[in-house]
Design a protein around this motif. Structure first.
Motif, PDB file in Angstrom:
ATOM      1  N   LEU A 237       0.811  -1.219   0.000  1.00 48.77           N
ATOM      2  CA  LEU A 237       0.000   0.000   0.000  1.00 48.77           C
ATOM      3  C   LEU A 237       0.846   1.271   0.000  1.00 48.77           C
ATOM      4  O   LEU A 237       0.303   2.379   0.086  1.00 48.77           O
ATOM      5  N   GLY A 238       2.171   1.136  -0.051  1.00 42.43           N
ATOM      6  CA  GLY A 238       3.048   2.300  -0.105  1.00 42.43           C
ATOM      7  C   GLY A 238       3.223   3.025   1.211  1.00 42.43           C
ATOM      8  O   GLY A 238       3.587   4.206   1.240  1.00 42.43           O
ATOM      9  N   LEU A 239       2.989   2.336   2.348  1.00 42.48           N
ATOM     10  CA  LEU A 239       3.103   2.964   3.664  1.00 42.48           C
ATOM     11  C   LEU A 239       4.527   2.928   4.213  1.00 42.48           C
ATOM     12  O   LEU A 239       4.783   3.445   5.300  1.00 42.48           O
ATOM     13  N   GLN A 240       5.420   2.284   3.530  1.00 41.19           N
ATOM     14  CA  GLN A 240       6.856   2.274   3.836  1.00 41.19           C
ATOM     15  C   GLN A 240       7.153   1.898   5.298  1.00 41.19           C
ATOM     16  O   GLN A 240       7.739   2.674   6.048  1.00 41.19           O
ATOM     17  N   PRO A 241       6.755   0.695   5.725  1.00 41.97           N
ATOM     18  CA  PRO A 241       7.097   0.263   7.091  1.00 41.97           C
ATOM     19  C   PRO A 241       8.593   0.008   7.202  1.00 41.97           C
ATOM     20  O   PRO A 241       9.240  -0.406   6.231  1.00 41.97           O
ATOM     21  N   THR A 242       9.139   0.254   8.387  1.00 39.22           N
ATOM     22  CA  THR A 242      10.567  -0.017   8.600  1.00 39.22           C
ATOM     23  C   THR A 242      10.808  -1.114   9.616  1.00 39.22           C
ATOM     24  O   THR A 242      11.939  -1.556   9.795  1.00 39.22           O
ATOM     25  N   GLY A 243       9.760  -1.586  10.296  1.00 45.11           N
ATOM     26  CA  GLY A 243       9.931  -2.685  11.238  1.00 45.11           C
ATOM     27  C   GLY A 243       8.731  -2.864  12.138  1.00 45.11           C
ATOM     28  O   GLY A 243       7.752  -2.112  12.069  1.00 45.11           O
ATOM     29  N   PHE A 244       8.796  -3.899  12.969  1.00 42.02           N
ATOM     30  CA  PHE A 244       7.733  -4.130  13.952  1.00 42.02           C
ATOM     31  C   PHE A 244       8.335  -4.793  15.181  1.00 42.02           C
ATOM     32  O   PHE A 244       9.442  -5.342  15.139  1.00 42.02           O
ATOM     33  N   VAL A 245       7.603  -4.757  16.281  1.00 44.16           N
ATOM     34  CA  VAL A 245       8.031  -5.377  17.526  1.00 44.16           C
ATOM     35  C   VAL A 245       6.781  -5.881  18.236  1.00 44.16           C
ATOM     36  O   VAL A 245       5.690  -5.326  18.069  1.00 44.16           O
ATOM     37  N   ALA A 246       6.927  -6.958  19.003  1.00 40.32           N
ATOM     38  CA  ALA A 246       5.742  -7.564  19.616  1.00 40.32           C
ATOM     39  C   ALA A 246       6.055  -8.088  21.002  1.00 40.32           C
ATOM     40  O   ALA A 246       7.190  -8.468  21.306  1.00 40.32           O
ATOM     41  N   ASN A 247       5.038  -8.095  21.849  1.00 41.93           N
ATOM     42  CA  ASN A 247       5.077  -8.879  23.086  1.00 41.93           C
ATOM     43  C   ASN A 247       3.781  -9.680  23.153  1.00 41.93           C
ATOM     44  O   ASN A 247       3.068  -9.786  22.143  1.00 41.93           O
ATOM     45  N   ASP A 248       3.448 -10.229  24.295  1.00 36.09           N
ATOM     46  CA  ASP A 248       2.246 -11.057  24.388  1.00 36.09           C
ATOM     47  C   ASP A 248       0.962 -10.252  24.275  1.00 36.09           C
ATOM     48  O   ASP A 248      -0.101 -10.814  24.002  1.00 36.09           O
ATOM     49  N   TYR A 249       1.046  -8.949  24.487  1.00 35.82           N
ATOM     50  CA  TYR A 249      -0.167  -8.147  24.648  1.00 35.82           C
ATOM     51  C   TYR A 249      -0.412  -7.184  23.494  1.00 35.82           C
ATOM     52  O   TYR A 249      -1.545  -6.782  23.254  1.00 35.82           O
ATOM     53  N   ALA A 250       0.650  -6.801  22.811  1.00 38.61           N
ATOM     54  CA  ALA A 250       0.506  -5.782  21.771  1.00 38.61           C
ATOM     55  C   ALA A 250       1.499  -6.004  20.640  1.00 38.61           C
ATOM     56  O   ALA A 250       2.519  -6.681  20.796  1.00 38.61           O
ATOM     57  N   LEU A 251       1.175  -5.409  19.507  1.00 37.11           N
ATOM     58  CA  LEU A 251       2.034  -5.422  18.322  1.00 37.11           C
ATOM     59  C   LEU A 251       2.260  -3.982  17.897  1.00 37.11           C
ATOM     60  O   LEU A 251       1.295  -3.218  17.744  1.00 37.11           O
ATOM     61  N   GLY A 252       3.514  -3.591  17.724  1.00 32.54           N
ATOM     62  CA  GLY A 252       3.839  -2.249  17.279  1.00 32.54           C
ATOM     63  C   GLY A 252       4.511  -2.276  15.919  1.00 32.54           C
ATOM     64  O   GLY A 252       5.485  -3.005  15.714  1.00 32.54           O
ATOM     65  N   VAL A 253       3.987  -1.498  14.970  1.00 33.28           N
ATOM     66  CA  VAL A 253       4.577  -1.386  13.635  1.00 33.28           C
ATOM     67  C   VAL A 253       4.951   0.074  13.428  1.00 33.28           C
ATOM     68  O   VAL A 253       4.200   0.979  13.804  1.00 33.28           O
ATOM     69  N   TYR A 254       6.113   0.315  12.841  1.00 34.47           N
ATOM     70  CA  TYR A 254       6.553   1.689  12.650  1.00 34.47           C
ATOM     71  C   TYR A 254       7.102   1.863  11.235  1.00 34.47           C
ATOM     72  O   TYR A 254       7.581   0.914  10.610  1.00 34.47           O
ATOM     73  N   GLY A 255       6.984   3.115  10.710  1.00 35.52           N
ATOM     74  CA  GLY A 255       7.422   3.355   9.347  1.00 35.52           C
ATOM     75  C   GLY A 255       7.479   4.829   9.023  1.00 35.52           C
ATOM     76  O   GLY A 255       7.354   5.688   9.896  1.00 35.52           O
ATOM     77  N   LEU A 256       7.641   5.113   7.732  1.00 36.48           N
ATOM     78  CA  LEU A 256       7.856   6.489   7.289  1.00 36.48           C
ATOM     79  C   LEU A 256       6.564   7.240   7.034  1.00 36.48           C
ATOM     80  O   LEU A 256       6.564   8.473   6.969  1.00 36.48           O
ATOM     81  N   LYS A 257       5.450   6.531   6.880  1.00 37.95           N
ATOM     82  CA  LYS A 257       4.181   7.190   6.594  1.00 37.95           C
ATOM     83  C   LYS A 257       3.142   6.834   7.647  1.00 37.95           C
ATOM     84  O   LYS A 257       3.140   5.734   8.193  1.00 37.95           O
ATOM     85  N   GLU A 258       2.239   7.769   7.873  1.00 36.54           N
ATOM     86  CA  GLU A 258       1.201   7.575   8.891  1.00 36.54           C
ATOM     87  C   GLU A 258       0.110   6.631   8.392  1.00 36.54           C
ATOM     88  O   GLU A 258      -0.298   6.689   7.228  1.00 36.54           O
ATOM     89  N   VAL A 259      -0.351   5.753   9.276  1.00 34.12           N
ATOM     90  CA  VAL A 259      -1.500   4.901   8.979  1.00 34.12           C
ATOM     91  C   VAL A 259      -2.747   5.668   9.416  1.00 34.12           C
ATOM     92  O   VAL A 259      -3.020   5.812  10.610  1.00 34.12           O
TER      93      VAL A 259
END
Length: 804
Positions: free
Chosen positions: A624-646
């Motif tokens: 979708l062209g959102l340019q993610p740069t990575g993600f991180v997770a634990n048991d409770y949440a998932l975090g995704v980060y990148g160059l464009k806002e979702v």
């Protein structure tokens, strides 16, 4: 009724026959199958054996009377010791023996021709015993099979193998009685169906024991923002060890066990004897520690799931759980290792690793109070296990395909097996399938003129017995000193990251790498700072019902007064700054931080599911062209980060992600290759060892990769590829939990756009960039970053009216 000699033995010990023990005898006298669910310390194992002892006293006979199947070799050996004592004290002429992978070949051969009255074994050893031509004679007099700790393996591949073996035994001895024992079963009906499909199984409930005393450790200071180990509490745990006779310190991973062991020794001013026990240590090292425990020479033992079902030591008076338990059943199982007496309360302390884990620990205690246990996910029987079983049956005697199909369907996991699936498996065992049938090495079965299937050559039966088994370990290297002394094993992938001069910590020792020779990692002791080996063992999944309880805590401010002040404040500020999700809602927060746009989804589906979802989301975001740069997770949440806002997360969480991105990801990732390696070994396509020689992990991986590539090109619907796909899709990605999450997301997403990080996001956000750092080296940096993030997240801007 019990014979007088048994009741006199109980009286001499000052014991009474408990209600559930008597009910097990009654069920046996009626010829009924039985499932006993009783607390640890309730005399569960003795209850399983009492009918056997009574029958052998009243009706003496030679030959095999009872099979006892345990998930662990060590547990079988421990039961042998505990069973031999009462038999000796009563003076009974009853022989009890163990048959596992550690049993000598001479003893195994003798057991087939002159079996003991009671044989203690494992699912794998039972399957091998059934592969011999004389198995019908060996089991001719069998009356009962007792399956201990049935919850530990019934719903997995080892349970599939055992279910097939029981169906085979039922064909050999139609009157066989089936008994299963467990302390922690969430839904007994599932296990009754597994034990004896379509038959009446008596459900025997054990007498209730004393309520366990469980506390959640309150830190000196504040509950940490991040981490999952509880290592911050090493000094507090050490003081508890000082106050108790014998403490078991349970850790959820082997790496954490090594770290905690070293933490405790760092504060061990009195040099109390503290040991370490986990599955990667050498058998000699484990036995040495177990012996020290049995002799009362230890004050504490740091351990992993290797002792979840382990040896029972009555002197244990405290169990410490480092990090959240991930399930109420697991916590009960571990707490049951303390005291091991029904009428005395077990004492336990849970050390949560962070604020979410505090909520999880509280949820586990509430679940135990409510009698709510974990339920296991059940799935159809694995086809690679069926292939191994068919080969074992052919090694024993030629079989008719129609009769074998009917027999296999009597095993609960294979009740819905179709004729087409059965024949695909049978022909795979016979010649490897279409793409491999040209190679003689895969022609394992031949059809006789009468239509029955037999082993093509006697050597193939020997090879099967040498290679059969369900547990396929990650490729391992032996850790050895230069003099040859073995310390244990580490995963090959971890060893491949090491060079001469590198250091790591293992078995409580700091070690320096000297060289790697074939399958040996040669080391020497060192005083230099050391890394900690990272093991590939799967992370324990957060159970569904604990996740639901944690969601309930978030949505109910009345519960917050039960929490430490800093945990309650965390939730209060989250409610002001953002929102707390209600049960059934999926909260997604988006905000800028450190020059990137972040999206945090609070889904509570466990680390495994979140890791998979992170990979799928980043793929979709790239499309979708959102340019993610990575993600991180634990048991409770998932975090995704990148160059464009979702701006709208709903399209990212649509259920079709499991049809499109998941299929593409699994097919192109190493996940499917790893799964194929396992099913190829279990299914017998790849041999792990030849007489006197074992293949290295690299050799097995190379062989399976070659076959994998051939099958994908020439026979993409091959049975093993389908089996590998199911393994990768279901077991390795927690796809069922992902499907539930995405179905829920369709109408329940609550999207909050924020100007900065929220309090709830701190525990997952602080992990960004840290997951690849060697465990134990990043703690200080984590604490510093967590505190800085927390200050930003917890700061509330108070709007003041303008003053004229």
């Amino acid at each position: 009724m019990l014979p007088a000699i048994i009741t006199r033995w109980f009286d001499a010990r000052g014991w009474r026959v408990r209600r559930h023990q008597a009910e097990m005898v009654v069920a046996a006298e009626a010829g009924q199958h039985a499932l006993l669910v009783a607390a640890t310390g309730a005399g569960k194992t003795l209850a399983g054996f009492l009918p056997t002892l009574a029958d052998l006293i009243q009706n003496p006979a030679e030959g095999l009377h009872t099979l006892y199947v345990s998930p662990l070799k060590a547990l079988a050996a421990d039961v042998e010791r505990n069973l031999l004592a009462p038999i000796a004290e009563m003076g009974l002429p009853i022989r009890v023996e163990t048959r596992t992978g550690d049993t000598s070949s001479d003893k195994k051969a003798r057991q087939r021709t002159a079996p003991p009255h009671i044989l203690l074994t494992t699912p794998e050893s039972l399957s091998l015993l059934l592969s011999y031509p004389d198995s019908a004679r060996t089991f001719a007099g069998l009356r009962t099979i007792v399956i201990d700790e049935v919850h530990a393996f019934a719903s997995g591949k080892r349970g599939d193998l055992l279910a097939l073996a029981i169906a085979r035994l039922q064909g050999l001895v139609p009157g066989l009685r089936r008994v299963a024992l467990s302390a922690t079963i969430g839904d007994p009906e599932d296990y009754r169906r597994w034990l004896a499909p379509g038959e009446n199984v008596a459900l025997v409930a054990g007498e209730p024991g004393a309520k366990a005393k469980i506390e959640i450790l309150t830190p000196e200071g504040r509950v940490p923002w991040s981490g999952h180990s509880g290592r911050y509490a090493a000094e507090q745990v050490y003081r508890e060890i000082e106050r108790h006779r014998l403490t078991l310190v349970f850790c959820n991973t082997r790496s954490l066990a090594e770290l905690v062991f070293n933490d405790l020794w760092a504060v061990n001013e009195a040099t109390l004897p503290i040991g370490l026990h986990h599955g990667s240590l050498s058998k000699e090292a484990r036995q040495k520690v177990e012996g020290a425990m049995a002799d009362g020479r230890l004050r504490a033992l740091v351990c992993t799931a290797s002792l979840d079902l382990g040896v029972d030591w009555g002197d244990v008076d405290l169990v410490v759980q480092m990090g959240a338990p991930k399930g109420s059943s697991r916590l009960i199982q571990r707490i049951g290792r303390a005291n091991h007496r029904l009428d005395e309360a077990s004492e336990a302390i849970v050390v949560p690793g962070n604020r979410f884990e505090y909520l999880e620990a509280r949820a586990a205690l509430d679940a135990i109070d409510a009698g709510e246990l974990d339920t296991e996910p059940w799935r159809p029987g694995a086809l690679d296990v069926l292939a191994q079983h068919l080969m074992a049956c052919a090694c024993a005697d030629p079989f008719d395909a129609d009769a074998m199909f009917a027999e296999v369907r009597r095993a609960a996991p294979y009740a819905a097996l179709t004729r087409e699936e059965f024949h695909r498996v049978l022909h795979f065992v016979a010649d490897g399938g279409y793409a491999l049938r040209a190679y003689d090495r895969y022609k394992r079965l031949t059809q006789n003129p009468d239509g029955r299937w037999r082993v093509s050559h006697p050597n193939l039966a020997k090879q099967h017995r040498l290679n059969a088994g369900i547990i396929v370990e990650a490729p391992m290297l032996d850790v050895r000193f230069g003099n040859g002394r073995s310390l244990g094993r580490v995963e090959e992938y971890f060893a491949s990251t090491l060079s001469p001069g590198d250091t790591f910590r293992f078995g409580g020792l700091a070690l320096e790498v000297e060289r790697i020779i074939d399958t040996d990692l040669i080391v020497s002791a060192t005083r230099r700072a050391a890394m900690i080996p990272s093991y590939m063992g799967a992370r324990l999944p957060l159970s569904t019902h604990l996740a639901e309880r944690v969601r309930g805590f978030l949505a109910d401010p009345a519960q917050w007064r039960r929490f430490p002040p800093d945990v309650a404040e965390w939730l209060e500020v989250q409610q002001i700054r953002s929102v707390l999700p209600k049960p059934g809602e999926l909260l997604i927060e988006t905000f800028p931080h450190d020059g990137l746009h972040h999206m945090i989804a609070y889904s509570f589906e466990g680390w495994n599911a979140h890791q998979s979802l992170g990979m799928l989301l980043t793929r979709r975001m790239e499309t979708l062209g959102l340019q993610p740069t990575g993600f991180v997770a634990n048991d409770y949440a998932l975090g995704v980060y990148g160059l464009k806002e979702v701006r709208d997360p709903a399209p990212l969480f649509s259920p079709d992600i499991l049809e499109d991105e998941l299929a593409e990801w699994v097919q192109t990732s190493h996940l499917l290759k790893r799964a194929f390696r396992e099913v190829a070994v279990i299914g017998g396509l790849i041999e792990r060892q030849h007489p006197g020689k074992r293949k290295s992990g690299r050799q097995v991986t190379f062989s399976t990769d070659l076959i994998y590539n051939v099958l994908r090109k020439y026979e993409p619907d091959h049975m093993l590829l389908r089996a590998a796909w199911e393994d990768a899709r279901l077991r390795l990605t927690d796809v069922a939990r992902l499907a539930n999450l995405l179905d829920r997301a369709a109408g329940s997403i609550v999207h909050k756009r924020l100007d900065r990080v929220s309090p709830l996001a701190v525990p997952v956000l602080v992990m960004i960039g840290r997951e690849s750092v060697a465990q134990g080296l990043a703690d200080d940096a984590l604490l510093i970053e967590a505190e800085a993030l927390a200050r930003q997240a917890m700061h509330i801007v108070v709007e003041r009216p303008d003053v004229a």
